[in-house]
Design a protein around this motif. Structure first.
Motif, PDB file in Angstrom:
ATOM      1  N   VAL A  92      -6.282  -4.580  -7.379  1.00 42.60           N
ATOM      2  CA  VAL A  92      -5.876  -4.761  -5.992  1.00 42.60           C
ATOM      3  C   VAL A  92      -6.360  -3.601  -5.138  1.00 42.60           C
ATOM      4  O   VAL A  92      -6.481  -2.459  -5.596  1.00 42.60           O
ATOM      5  CB  VAL A  92      -4.336  -4.867  -5.917  1.00 42.60           C
ATOM      6  N   ARG A  93      -6.638  -3.863  -3.872  1.00 46.02           N
ATOM      7  CA  ARG A  93      -6.961  -2.810  -2.915  1.00 46.02           C
ATOM      8  C   ARG A  93      -5.666  -2.214  -2.382  1.00 46.02           C
ATOM      9  O   ARG A  93      -4.742  -2.944  -1.998  1.00 46.02           O
ATOM     10  CB  ARG A  93      -7.800  -3.355  -1.762  1.00 46.02           C
ATOM     11  N   SER A  94      -5.588  -0.885  -2.328  1.00 43.58           N
ATOM     12  CA  SER A  94      -4.316  -0.224  -2.039  1.00 43.58           C
ATOM     13  C   SER A  94      -4.118   0.112  -0.568  1.00 43.58           C
ATOM     14  O   SER A  94      -3.002   0.366  -0.146  1.00 43.58           O
ATOM     15  CB  SER A  94      -4.202   1.061  -2.864  1.00 43.58           C
ATOM     16  N   TYR A  95      -5.184   0.165   0.238  1.00 39.96           N
ATOM     17  CA  TYR A  95      -5.095   0.476   1.670  1.00 39.96           C
ATOM     18  C   TYR A  95      -4.315   1.773   1.918  1.00 39.96           C
ATOM     19  O   TYR A  95      -3.342   1.805   2.666  1.00 39.96           O
ATOM     20  CB  TYR A  95      -4.454  -0.677   2.437  1.00 39.96           C
ATOM     21  N   GLY A  96      -4.755   2.855   1.273  1.00 41.07           N
ATOM     22  CA  GLY A  96      -4.182   4.166   1.527  1.00 41.07           C
ATOM     23  C   GLY A  96      -3.110   4.599   0.564  1.00 41.07           C
ATOM     24  O   GLY A  96      -2.746   5.769   0.541  1.00 41.07           O
ATOM     25  N   GLU A  97      -2.589   3.696  -0.251  1.00 41.28           N
ATOM     26  CA  GLU A  97      -1.556   4.058  -1.225  1.00 41.28           C
ATOM     27  C   GLU A  97      -2.194   4.275  -2.594  1.00 41.28           C
ATOM     28  O   GLU A  97      -3.119   3.569  -2.972  1.00 41.28           O
ATOM     29  CB  GLU A  97      -0.490   2.962  -1.313  1.00 41.28           C
ATOM     30  N   PHE A  98      -1.674   5.253  -3.337  1.00 39.43           N
ATOM     31  CA  PHE A  98      -2.198   5.554  -4.664  1.00 39.43           C
ATOM     32  C   PHE A  98      -1.470   4.693  -5.695  1.00 39.43           C
ATOM     33  O   PHE A  98      -0.636   5.167  -6.451  1.00 39.43           O
ATOM     34  CB  PHE A  98      -2.022   7.043  -4.969  1.00 39.43           C
ATOM     35  N   LEU A  99      -1.795   3.409  -5.748  1.00 37.75           N
ATOM     36  CA  LEU A  99      -1.171   2.501  -6.698  1.00 37.75           C
ATOM     37  C   LEU A  99      -1.945   2.478  -8.012  1.00 37.75           C
ATOM     38  O   LEU A  99      -3.178   2.583  -8.007  1.00 37.75           O
ATOM     39  CB  LEU A  99      -1.126   1.079  -6.125  1.00 37.75           C
ATOM     40  N   PRO A 100      -1.266   2.334  -9.150  1.00 34.31           N
ATOM     41  CA  PRO A 100      -1.983   2.168 -10.413  1.00 34.31           C
ATOM     42  C   PRO A 100      -2.869   0.927 -10.382  1.00 34.31           C
ATOM     43  O   PRO A 100      -2.529  -0.079  -9.753  1.00 34.31           O
ATOM     44  CB  PRO A 100      -0.851   2.018 -11.439  1.00 34.31           C
ATOM     45  N   ASN A 101      -4.018   1.013 -11.042  1.00 34.07           N
ATOM     46  CA  ASN A 101      -4.973  -0.101 -11.102  1.00 34.07           C
ATOM     47  C   ASN A 101      -5.362  -0.585  -9.705  1.00 34.07           C
ATOM     48  O   ASN A 101      -5.343  -1.784  -9.407  1.00 34.07           O
ATOM     49  CB  ASN A 101      -4.397  -1.280 -11.894  1.00 34.07           C
ATOM     50  N   SER A 102      -5.716   0.350  -8.832  1.00 42.35           N
ATOM     51  CA  SER A 102      -6.085  -0.031  -7.458  1.00 42.35           C
ATOM     52  C   SER A 102      -7.381   0.648  -7.057  1.00 42.35           C
ATOM     53  O   SER A 102      -7.808   1.634  -7.661  1.00 42.35           O
ATOM     54  CB  SER A 102      -4.974   0.359  -6.482  1.00 42.35           C
ATOM     55  N   TRP A 103      -8.003   0.091  -6.020  1.00 37.18           N
ATOM     56  CA  TRP A 103      -9.211   0.690  -5.459  1.00 37.18           C
ATOM     57  C   TRP A 103      -9.063   0.747  -3.944  1.00 37.18           C
ATOM     58  O   TRP A 103      -8.248   0.043  -3.349  1.00 37.18           O
ATOM     59  CB  TRP A 103     -10.461  -0.104  -5.852  1.00 37.18           C
ATOM     60  N   ASP A 104      -9.875   1.585  -3.325  1.00 42.31           N
ATOM     61  CA  ASP A 104      -9.792   1.758  -1.880  1.00 42.31           C
ATOM     62  C   ASP A 104     -11.109   2.344  -1.374  1.00 42.31           C
ATOM     63  O   ASP A 104     -12.016   2.637  -2.170  1.00 42.31           O
ATOM     64  CB  ASP A 104      -8.616   2.669  -1.523  1.00 42.31           C
ATOM     65  N   GLU A 105     -11.196   2.540  -0.060  1.00 40.65           N
ATOM     66  CA  GLU A 105     -12.393   3.098   0.572  1.00 40.65           C
ATOM     67  C   GLU A 105     -11.993   4.338   1.366  1.00 40.65           C
ATOM     68  O   GLU A 105     -11.502   4.235   2.477  1.00 40.65           O
ATOM     69  CB  GLU A 105     -13.037   2.055   1.484  1.00 40.65           C
ATOM     70  N   PRO A 106     -12.177   5.542   0.796  1.00 38.65           N
ATOM     71  CA  PRO A 106     -11.784   6.762   1.497  1.00 38.65           C
ATOM     72  C   PRO A 106     -12.707   7.059   2.677  1.00 38.65           C
ATOM     73  O   PRO A 106     -13.768   6.454   2.835  1.00 38.65           O
ATOM     74  CB  PRO A 106     -11.903   7.842   0.420  1.00 38.65           C
ATOM     75  N   SER A 107     -12.301   8.030   3.479  1.00 42.78           N
ATOM     76  CA  SER A 107     -13.067   8.413   4.657  1.00 42.78           C
ATOM     77  C   SER A 107     -14.383   9.071   4.262  1.00 42.78           C
ATOM     78  O   SER A 107     -14.454   9.845   3.301  1.00 42.78           O
ATOM     79  CB  SER A 107     -12.244   9.359   5.526  1.00 42.78           C
ATOM     80  N   ALA A 108     -15.433   8.787   5.032  1.00 37.46           N
ATOM     81  CA  ALA A 108     -16.735   9.414   4.777  1.00 37.46           C
ATOM     82  C   ALA A 108     -16.680  10.917   5.010  1.00 37.46           C
ATOM     83  O   ALA A 108     -17.441  11.676   4.397  1.00 37.46           O
ATOM     84  CB  ALA A 108     -17.791   8.776   5.674  1.00 37.46           C
ATOM     85  N   ALA A 109     -15.772  11.357   5.873  1.00 40.39           N
ATOM     86  CA  ALA A 109     -15.673  12.788   6.193  1.00 40.39           C
ATOM     87  C   ALA A 109     -15.214  13.626   5.008  1.00 40.39           C
ATOM     88  O   ALA A 109     -15.307  14.855   5.050  1.00 40.39           O
ATOM     89  CB  ALA A 109     -14.726  12.988   7.373  1.00 40.39           C
ATOM     90  N   ASP A 110     -14.737  13.000   3.943  1.00 36.34           N
ATOM     91  CA  ASP A 110     -14.317  13.734   2.747  1.00 36.34           C
ATOM     92  C   ASP A 110     -15.503  14.255   1.934  1.00 36.34           C
ATOM     93  O   ASP A 110     -15.312  15.031   0.996  1.00 36.34           O
ATOM     94  CB  ASP A 110     -13.454  12.841   1.853  1.00 36.34           C
ATOM     95  N   PHE A 111     -16.722  13.836   2.278  1.00 30.64           N
ATOM     96  CA  PHE A 111     -17.905  14.190   1.504  1.00 30.64           C
ATOM     97  C   PHE A 111     -18.880  15.003   2.351  1.00 30.64           C
ATOM     98  O   PHE A 111     -19.058  14.740   3.544  1.00 30.64           O
ATOM     99  CB  PHE A 111     -18.599  12.927   0.980  1.00 30.64           C
ATOM    100  N   GLN A 112     -19.514  15.984   1.706  1.00 32.54           N
ATOM    101  CA  GLN A 112     -20.492  16.846   2.356  1.00 32.54           C
ATOM    102  C   GLN A 112     -21.906  16.304   2.124  1.00 32.54           C
ATOM    103  O   GLN A 112     -22.277  15.991   0.991  1.00 32.54           O
ATOM    104  CB  GLN A 112     -20.391  18.271   1.808  1.00 32.54           C
ATOM    105  N   VAL A 113     -22.687  16.218   3.207  1.00 31.19           N
ATOM    106  CA  VAL A 113     -24.073  15.743   3.120  1.00 31.19           C
ATOM    107  C   VAL A 113     -25.003  16.766   3.786  1.00 31.19           C
ATOM    108  O   VAL A 113     -24.546  17.682   4.478  1.00 31.19           O
ATOM    109  CB  VAL A 113     -24.233  14.360   3.797  1.00 31.19           C
TER     110      VAL A 113
END
Length: 354
Positions: A83-104
């Motif tokens: 399941v997609r968690s939409y910001g919650e850290f649920l077990p067995n879940s996936w989500d799309e974090p902010s791009a700003a969390d990564f350095q390029v």
């Protein structure tokens, strides 16, 4: 004497204030540590809560906070496939974090006046529309070219004109008799994606495998988990095609990148560490095409993803989508999604550029 006494009083007052501040800091740090311990214990189901409630972690701008939610709703999400968690850290879940969390690479990273500085990514050119944990009992057949299996099931999320990018991490199995596991990311190119990214994507599709291996880059980041896992994976960007066997498949409006983690001894060692503590990890990953020229800066992320507390070694984990291997009418090996999720059988013939 009066002046000396006044100075002494002032010094005493300052010292008292400093002591009070230190005391409050110690108290807050202790309470923060206790709250973190409570969250971890609650997520591992080692403490009892009311029968109709469950404690989870929630990510907000102010930080990670504990949140009590309805247990039936929580378990209902757990029963569904990944399941997609939409910001919650649920077990067995996936989500799309902010791009700003990564350095390029920044705008002056290359060129004669380069400064080698990296900056937070502004945005992603693609959006993550699905993430599958695939599993098959047939250890002798690699889980490659499986993106087309998901095209039909994603029809309600994509249109005819959408460009889809599948990224498939094929994870090692100990022997041919052990079920294989694969993580399949599905990204859709945004309609307002940067023109530079579209140009780099077209160049990526129209070049040879050597250039692709030297361009496709992954940035890992373990947001939560044991120190040994953080140390093993690190946070350094990597051109995966340099050290891992990578396959590329193409179809109408879609590209698939298959990465064989078992093809490298070091990657195997890292995987063994991560596999054993997977249900304790929150892992973020960013994908991008590396900028080789000054005109291609700053770098643009293809997309980001997050997997939370996923128990990979557990065969009964409901997050897995099970695949079966069979032969089509021409005698070619084909993968099909198990009857619990009906879909059309898709041939595994390769369009891999040799």
């Amino acid at each position: 004497r009066k002046k000396k006494n006044q100075v002494k009083r002032m010094i005493i007052q300052v010292l008292r204030k400093l002591r009070e501040k230190r005391g409050t800091k110690r108290k807050t740090s202790r309470t923060n540590n206790k709250s973190r311990e409570i969250k971890k214990v609650a997520l591992s189901k080692e403490i009892s809560l009311p029968k109709d409630e469950v404690l989870i972690e929630e990510v907000k701008e102010s930080g990670t906070q504990a949140k009590i939610v309805d247990k039936q709703e929580y378990l209902g999400k757990q029963r569904r496939n990944f399941v997609r968690s939409y910001g919650e850290f649920l077990p067995n879940s996936w989500d799309e974090p902010s791009a700003a969390d990564f350095q390029v690479r920044g705008p002056k990273y290359l060129g004669p006046n380069r400064d080698r500085r990296k900056i937070p990514a502004k945005s992603s050119a693609c959006e993550l529309i699905n993430l599958d944990a695939l599993r098959t009992q047939n250890g002798h057949r690699p889980l490659i070219d499986v993106g087309r299996l998901r095209l039909s099931s994603l029809s309600d999320l994509i249109s005819v004109d959408d460009r889809i990018i599948f990224i498939n991490f094929m994870l090692p199995s100990e022997s041919r008799d052990v079920p294989q596991v694969s993580l399949l990311y599905a990204y859709r190119v945004k309609h307002d994606a940067n023109e530079l990214f579209i140009q780099m994507l077209d160049d990526f599709c129209n070049t040879d495998d050597h250039h692709r291996d030297e361009t496709f880059k992954v940035i890992p980041y373990i947001r939560d988990g044991p120190w040994i896992a953080r140390h093993a994976l690190g946070q350094k960007p990597a051109l995966v095609g340099r050290n891992l066997t990578t396959y590329y498949f193409f179809g109408p409006n879609y590209l698939e990148i298959d990465i064989d983690v078992s093809s490298n001894a070091l990657a195997n060692s890292i995987w063994r560490v991560l596999k054993d503590v997977g249900k304790l990890l929150v892992t973020d990953v960013a994908f991008l095409f590396e900028s080789k020229k000054k005109e291609q800066l700053p770098e643009i992320l293809l997309g980001t993803s997050r997997i939370s507390y996923f128990d990979l070694p557990n065969a009964s984990n409901p997050a897995f989508t099970h695949l079966i291997l069979q032969q089509d009418e021409f005698g070619n090996d084909t993968f099909a999604i198990s009857p619990t999720t009906p879909t059309a059988v898709v041939s595994s013939s390769s369009s891999h550029d040799n």
